[in-house]
Design a protein around this motif. Structure first.
Motif, mmCIF file in Angstrom:
data_model
loop_
_atom_site.group_PDB
_atom_site.id
_atom_site.type_symbol
_atom_site.label_atom_id
_atom_site.label_comp_id
_atom_site.label_asym_id
_atom_site.label_seq_id
_atom_site.Cartn_x
_atom_site.Cartn_y
_atom_site.Cartn_z
ATOM 1 N N ARG A 102 -96.689 33.852 56.647
ATOM 2 C CA ARG A 102 -95.360 33.760 56.043
ATOM 3 C C ARG A 102 -95.303 33.338 54.770
ATOM 4 N NH1 ARG A 102 -91.298 34.254 59.782
ATOM 5 N NH2 ARG A 102 -91.721 34.496 61.988
ATOM 6 N N GLY A 103 -95.238 34.043 53.914
ATOM 7 C CA GLY A 103 -95.489 33.925 52.405
ATOM 8 C C GLY A 103 -96.940 33.604 51.806
ATOM 9 N N VAL A 104 -96.931 34.349 50.789
ATOM 10 C CA VAL A 104 -98.657 34.221 50.223
ATOM 11 C C VAL A 104 -98.386 33.169 49.185
ATOM 12 C CG1 VAL A 104 -99.938 35.505 48.777
ATOM 13 C CG2 VAL A 104 -98.618 36.672 50.496
ATOM 14 N N THR A 105 -98.749 32.076 49.506
ATOM 15 C CA THR A 105 -98.869 30.821 48.839
ATOM 16 C C THR A 105 -100.136 30.795 47.911
ATOM 17 O OG1 THR A 105 -99.790 29.616 50.706
ATOM 18 C CG2 THR A 105 -97.445 29.699 50.461
ATOM 19 N N PRO A 106 -100.105 29.599 47.219
ATOM 20 C CA PRO A 106 -101.587 29.444 46.581
ATOM 21 C C PRO A 106 -102.623 29.111 47.548
ATOM 22 C CG PRO A 106 -99.717 28.371 45.129
ATOM 23 C CD PRO A 106 -99.128 28.971 46.412
ATOM 24 N N GLU A 107 -102.416 28.419 48.472
ATOM 25 C CA GLU A 107 -103.438 28.017 49.588
ATOM 26 C C GLU A 107 -103.791 29.384 50.336
ATOM 27 O OE1 GLU A 107 -101.057 24.718 48.404
ATOM 28 O OE2 GLU A 107 -100.290 26.612 49.385
ATOM 29 N N ILE A 108 -103.128 30.381 50.334
ATOM 30 C CA ILE A 108 -103.363 31.678 50.965
ATOM 31 C C ILE A 108 -104.395 32.425 50.077
ATOM 32 C CG2 ILE A 108 -102.376 33.901 51.552
ATOM 33 C CD1 ILE A 108 -102.138 31.690 53.918
ATOM 34 N N HIS A 109 -103.972 32.298 48.633
ATOM 35 C CA HIS A 109 -104.768 33.056 47.728
ATOM 36 C C HIS A 109 -106.250 32.711 47.662
ATOM 37 C CE1 HIS A 109 -102.627 36.211 45.404
ATOM 38 N NE2 HIS A 109 -101.284 35.414 45.795
ATOM 39 N N ALA A 110 -106.257 31.175 47.926
ATOM 40 C CA ALA A 110 -107.483 30.486 47.922
ATOM 41 C C ALA A 110 -108.438 30.822 48.810
ATOM 42 C CB ALA A 110 -107.460 29.096 47.999
ATOM 43 N N MET A 111 -107.938 31.304 50.079
ATOM 44 C CA MET A 111 -108.980 32.075 51.211
ATOM 45 C C MET A 111 -109.337 33.445 50.864
ATOM 46 S SD MET A 111 -106.093 31.045 54.349
ATOM 47 C CE MET A 111 -105.673 29.482 54.570
ATOM 48 N N ALA A 112 -109.017 34.123 49.629
ATOM 49 C CA ALA A 112 -109.238 35.521 49.315
ATOM 50 C C ALA A 112 -110.508 35.835 48.810
ATOM 51 C CB ALA A 112 -108.195 36.321 48.529
ATOM 52 N N THR A 113 -111.560 36.702 49.158
ATOM 53 C CA THR A 113 -112.655 37.006 48.332
ATOM 54 C C THR A 113 -112.338 38.313 47.589
ATOM 55 O OG1 THR A 113 -113.498 38.117 50.422
ATOM 56 C CG2 THR A 113 -114.166 35.937 49.964
ATOM 57 N N GLY A 114 -113.102 38.346 46.342
ATOM 58 C CA GLY A 114 -112.392 39.557 45.399
ATOM 59 C C GLY A 114 -112.987 40.785 45.895
ATOM 60 N N GLY A 115 -114.161 41.052 46.104
ATOM 61 C CA GLY A 115 -114.577 42.464 46.132
ATOM 62 C C GLY A 115 -114.424 43.147 47.557
ATOM 63 N N SER A 116 -114.673 44.447 47.373
ATOM 64 C CA SER A 116 -114.701 45.148 48.837
ATOM 65 C C SER A 116 -116.319 45.219 49.393
ATOM 66 C CB SER A 116 -114.349 46.527 48.717
ATOM 67 O OG SER A 116 -114.758 47.432 49.322
ATOM 68 N N SER A 117 -116.520 44.887 50.556
ATOM 69 C CA SER A 117 -117.810 44.754 50.968
ATOM 70 C C SER A 117 -118.450 46.035 51.047
ATOM 71 C CB SER A 117 -117.606 44.321 52.310
ATOM 72 O OG SER A 117 -117.065 44.960 53.310
ATOM 73 N N SER A 118 -117.748 47.231 51.018
ATOM 74 C CA SER A 118 -118.565 48.335 51.193
ATOM 75 C C SER A 118 -119.094 48.871 49.675
ATOM 76 C CB SER A 118 -117.560 49.495 51.559
ATOM 77 O OG SER A 118 -116.450 49.608 50.389
ATOM 78 N N GLY A 119 -118.534 48.442 48.641
ATOM 79 C CA GLY A 119 -119.092 48.824 47.327
ATOM 80 C C GLY A 119 -118.553 50.052 47.078
ATOM 81 N N MET A 120 -117.595 50.768 47.734
ATOM 82 C CA MET A 120 -117.003 52.157 47.758
ATOM 83 C C MET A 120 -115.793 52.095 47.058
ATOM 84 S SD MET A 120 -117.907 55.274 48.631
ATOM 85 C CE MET A 120 -118.929 55.239 50.111
ATOM 86 N N GLY A 121 -114.708 51.259 47.236
ATOM 87 C CA GLY A 121 -113.730 51.294 46.576
ATOM 88 C C GLY A 121 -113.233 50.086 45.717
ATOM 89 N N SER A 122 -112.073 50.218 44.908
ATOM 90 C CA SER A 122 -111.775 49.068 44.164
ATOM 91 C C SER A 122 -110.999 47.879 44.660
ATOM 92 C CB SER A 122 -110.986 49.949 43.084
ATOM 93 O OG SER A 122 -110.069 50.382 43.480
ATOM 94 N N GLY A 123 -110.632 47.841 45.548
ATOM 95 C CA GLY A 123 -109.614 46.765 46.122
ATOM 96 C C GLY A 123 -110.419 45.689 46.720
#
Length: 376
Positions: free
Chosen positions: A202-223
């Protein structure tokens, strides 16, 4: 009725209009188009239509498909020129595939290619809204991709996660389902032991952002997960639910909705249509830095006055979108400036009574009016 769980995305009463985003790695594998998987997905889309839902597809894959046909390395992303050429070739094949497979179920596909500017410019945004609405009313299934064959780095979304959220805003959709190569958002890198899938956010907080990893595991996409969280923030402003689920399985929509496997982002608020568009903008022409007093006033719903501005960044004109930040660099709001950047610089820190002499004309009541501002 409001969306409260993943199963609601398959309920026409709670989700009459759904946006489904399909990532490149799901559509195109090392051997080319994953036709059997796409056929199964199209069958799910047809089932959704049969139960009364309207569906918009945001489809990646043009660059990957075109790169394979042209023999370009790095999946066609070695340079902007490669990506544009690959997209030009791949988009024909991709749109033809969607039209063929949807047609097999008696559905009409409609292709829309959009750039960032199409949805950042208010008039073009409204034109896209009108087109999407008419297509859906006519019974078509819009299939949307970024227009990578003409977009430059400066006017690209760069990933279709954020594009899907912006399209959902424009189409006034009820939910977005991002099909990707992960089950959803984990509390840490899913490769780490003990990583836990979060079923609801419920809501994207700084704590939620800290859980994210940047790249796509496939190497195929850009997200990556970061872009998906940005998409969730864009959707939230419009009161739209957003889900992330894995597409690495047959019938991925049913897996997410029937088995509840994925992460559902539920909006905490809903801005008006214009403010949702403004808050979801990705291109800002500059920034206004404000002091503590102004920041507190903004949080109470006040307009931004010149007296509270401590710095002006960028070159912008009256009517351009700017960020409003505090002294720590935190973005507090997006808004449309009532003054050019040079005028803002002359007015910063001044009281209203002194501004007419500085400008040579009667000043406007605010640098950014609260009606042209959305708090973030």
């Amino acid at each position: 009725m409001k969306i409260a769980r993943l199963s609601d995305l398959a309920d026409v009463a709670t989700c009459p209009r759904l946006v489904v985003k399909v990532g490149s790695s799901l559509l195109v594998g090392k051997q080319g188009v994953r036709r059997q998987w796409i056929e199964a997905l199209v069958a799910e889309i047809a089932a959704a239509r049969a139960r009364g839902q309207q569906v918009i597809v945001v489809s990646s894959g043009a660059i990957a498909l075109g790169a394979a046909r042209l023999g370009l390395d790095k999946g066609g992303r070695g340079s902007l020129a490669d990506a544009q050429a690959a997209a030009a070739v791949g988009q024909i094949a991709l749109s033809g595939l969607w039209a063929e497979l949807l047609g097999a179920h008696g559905l009409t596909a409609a292709q829309l290619l959009l750039t960032l500017e199409d949805l950042e410019d208010r008039r073009r945004y409204l034109n896209a809204t009108a087109t999407l609405t008419r297509l859906l009313d006519a019974g078509a299934v819009p299939v949307i991709n970024e227009n990578d064959s003409v977009a430059t780095q400066e006017i690209r979304f760069g990933d279709n996660d954020r594009l899907a959220a912006r399209v959902a805003q424009a189409a006034r959709a009820d939910a977005v389902l991002l099909l990707s190569d992960v089950d959803g958002l984990f509390d840490r890198n899913p490769a780490e032991p003990g990583a836990r899938l979060l079923p609801e956010v419920r809501g994207v907080t700084p704590e939620i952002h800290a859980m994210a990893t940047g790249g796509s595991s496939s190497g195929m996409g850009s997200g990556g997960m970061t872009s998906k969280l940005q998409a969730a923030e864009i959707a939230e402003l419009a009161g739209i639910a957003l889900a992330i689920a894995s597409g690495l399985h047959d019938a991925p929509i049913a897996r997410a909705t029937d088995e509840g496997i994925g992460t559902l982002f539920l909006p905490r608020r809903k801005a008006g249509a214009r403010k949702a568009w403004l808050g979801g903008r990705l291109r800002l022409k500059g920034a206004l830095v404000v002091d503590v007093g102004a920041a507190n006033a903004l949080s109470r719903g006040s307009s931004l006055l010149a007296a509270g501005i401590t710095a002006v960044e960028g070159q912008f004109q009256r009517g351009d979108a700017v960020a409003i930040r505090d002294g720590e660099g935190k973005v507090l709001a997006h808004g449309l400036s009532e003054y050019d950047a040079d005028e803002c610089a002359r007015l910063q820190g001044t009281q209203s009574a002194d501004q007419a002499a500085l400008l040579g004309y009667a000043p406007r009541s605010a640098v950014v009016h609260r009606d042209q501002m959305v708090l973030l």
